[in-house]
Every structure is written in structure tokens, then in C-alpha cells.
Design a protein around this motif. Structure first.
Motif, PDB file in Angstrom:
ATOM      1  N   GLN A 258       1.192  -1.342  -0.153  1.00  0.00           N
ATOM      2  CA  GLN A 258      -0.413   0.038   0.189  1.00  0.00           C
ATOM      3  C   GLN A 258       0.632   1.186  -0.064  1.00  0.00           C
ATOM      4  O   GLN A 258       0.717   2.556  -0.965  1.00  0.00           O
ATOM      5  CB  GLN A 258      -0.927  -0.154   1.230  1.00  0.00           C
ATOM      6  CG  GLN A 258      -2.480   1.155   0.738  1.00  0.00           C
ATOM      7  CD  GLN A 258      -3.573   0.840   2.046  1.00  0.00           C
ATOM      8  OE1 GLN A 258      -2.662   0.127   3.361  1.00  0.00           O
ATOM      9  NE2 GLN A 258      -4.223   1.199   1.808  1.00  0.00           N
TER      10      GLN A 258
ATOM     11  N   ARG B 296       0.365   4.266  -5.124  1.00  0.00           N
ATOM     12  CA  ARG B 296       0.059   5.367  -5.125  1.00  0.00           C
ATOM     13  C   ARG B 296       0.265   6.189  -6.291  1.00  0.00           C
ATOM     14  O   ARG B 296       0.974   5.813  -7.198  1.00  0.00           O
ATOM     15  CB  ARG B 296       0.464   6.294  -3.931  1.00  0.00           C
ATOM     16  CG  ARG B 296       1.986   6.283  -3.544  1.00  0.00           C
ATOM     17  CD  ARG B 296       2.622   7.014  -2.561  1.00  0.00           C
ATOM     18  NE  ARG B 296       2.552   6.338  -0.969  1.00  0.00           N
ATOM     19  CZ  ARG B 296       1.349   7.229  -0.135  1.00  0.00           C
ATOM     20  NH1 ARG B 296       1.247   8.404  -0.675  1.00  0.00           N
ATOM     21  NH2 ARG B 296       1.062   6.800   0.797  1.00  0.00           N
TER      22      ARG B 296
ATOM     23  N   GLN C 142       2.244   9.671  -6.678  1.00  0.00           N
ATOM     24  CA  GLN C 142       3.521  10.107  -6.488  1.00  0.00           C
ATOM     25  C   GLN C 142       4.089   9.085  -6.370  1.00  0.00           C
ATOM     26  O   GLN C 142       4.341   7.534  -5.964  1.00  0.00           O
ATOM     27  CB  GLN C 142       3.615  10.273  -5.128  1.00  0.00           C
ATOM     28  CG  GLN C 142       2.510  11.602  -4.727  1.00  0.00           C
ATOM     29  CD  GLN C 142       1.058  10.775  -3.949  1.00  0.00           C
ATOM     30  OE1 GLN C 142       0.912   9.703  -3.710  1.00  0.00           O
ATOM     31  NE2 GLN C 142       0.189  12.143  -3.548  1.00  0.00           N
TER      32      GLN C 142
ATOM     33  N   THR D   5       7.916   7.310  -5.127  1.00  0.00           N
ATOM     34  CA  THR D   5       8.282   6.933  -4.263  1.00  0.00           C
ATOM     35  C   THR D   5       9.624   6.564  -4.209  1.00  0.00           C
ATOM     36  O   THR D   5       9.924   5.395  -5.739  1.00  0.00           O
ATOM     37  CB  THR D   5       7.932   6.293  -3.327  1.00  0.00           C
ATOM     38  OG1 THR D   5       7.148   4.787  -3.960  1.00  0.00           O
ATOM     39  CG2 THR D   5       5.943   6.319  -3.177  1.00  0.00           C
TER      40      THR D   5
ATOM     41  N   ILE E   1       8.126  10.008  -0.389  1.00  0.00           N
ATOM     42  CA  ILE E   1       7.232  10.742  -1.978  1.00  0.00           C
ATOM     43  C   ILE E   1       6.860  11.794  -2.506  1.00  0.00           C
ATOM     44  O   ILE E   1       7.165  13.388  -1.952  1.00  0.00           O
ATOM     45  CB  ILE E   1       5.574  10.059  -0.846  1.00  0.00           C
ATOM     46  CG1 ILE E   1       5.772   8.942   0.227  1.00  0.00           C
ATOM     47  CG2 ILE E   1       4.315  10.900  -1.834  1.00  0.00           C
ATOM     48  CD1 ILE E   1       5.326   8.715   1.817  1.00  0.00           C
TER      49      ILE E   1
ATOM     50  N   ARG F  19       4.415  11.719 -10.557  1.00  0.00           N
ATOM     51  CA  ARG F  19       3.386  10.756 -10.623  1.00  0.00           C
ATOM     52  C   ARG F  19       3.852   9.980 -11.447  1.00  0.00           C
ATOM     53  O   ARG F  19       3.778  10.728 -12.746  1.00  0.00           O
ATOM     54  CB  ARG F  19       2.495  11.287 -10.307  1.00  0.00           C
ATOM     55  CG  ARG F  19       1.864  12.485  -9.156  1.00  0.00           C
ATOM     56  CD  ARG F  19       0.793  13.298  -9.258  1.00  0.00           C
ATOM     57  NE  ARG F  19       0.892  14.244  -8.123  1.00  0.00           N
ATOM     58  CZ  ARG F  19      -0.185  13.954  -6.903  1.00  0.00           C
ATOM     59  NH1 ARG F  19      -1.120  12.764  -7.253  1.00  0.00           N
ATOM     60  NH2 ARG F  19      -0.451  14.504  -5.264  1.00  0.00           N
TER      61      ARG F  19
END
Length: 92
Positions: free
Chosen positions: A43, A47, A49, A51, A62, A67
Motif C-alpha cells: 500500500q 499510490r 506519487q 516513491t 514521496i 507521479r
């Protein structure tokens, strides 16, 4: 005096990984079926973004302004599929 100020924040950039253009290995007579299962990501990295790991791999960074263009799980499957198609000439 009343002034109007807009949000002049940083612009977001969107990325998509791409397949390897020139594979180092090529199998033109491969006759097996290769299936790619859905990718399940932790998780914390599932996302939009991008990382990355910071110093000594203990810090997770992050990036709010860099993105992925779509869901990372879908992008990973797409790139694996594209790479396999480049390696195996008869891939479907």
C-alpha cells in the motif's frame, strides 16, 4: 487594498515506464504460453506519487510533483508484457 493571489505552486509531472527497445536475449522458437498475473503492490507504494528510498534505504520519499500516469500496478504489468513480447517473437 484587496489583492487576488493565485496558487503559483509547482507543476506536477507524469511518467510512464516503457519497455526495453532492444532486448539482450531473443527467443524466436519459443512455443510455450506465458501468463502474467495481476501485480499486488504494498500500500505504501501503490499510490500515484513516485516513491523512492532515501539514505541507507530507511527513509521513504514521496514526491508530490512527480507521479505515475496511471496505476503503478497496471504499468508494471504492461511493461512486463511489452518486454516479453519483444523477447518472444511469437508472443500473443
Amino acid at each position: 487594498m484587496l489583492g487576488l493571489f493565485g496558487c503559483a505552486g509547482k507543476r506536477a509531472y507524469f511518467y510512464q515506464p516503457v519497455e526495453t527497445k532492444e532486448p539482450k536475449v531473443f527467443y524466436k522458437d519459443f512455443k510455450e504460453t506465458v501468463r502474467i498475473s495481476p501485480v499486488i503492490l504494498p500500500q505504501i507504494v501503490a499510490r500515484p506519487q513516485i516513491t523512492t528510498l532515501g539514505e541507507e534505504d530507511v527513509e521513504l520519499i514521496i514526491d508530490e510533483y512527480n507521479r505515475w500516469g496511471t496505476g503503478l500496478d497496471r504499468l508494471i504489468v504492461q511493461v512486463i508484457n511489452d518486454n516479453l513480447s519483444n523477447i518472444f517473437e511469437n508472443a500473443m
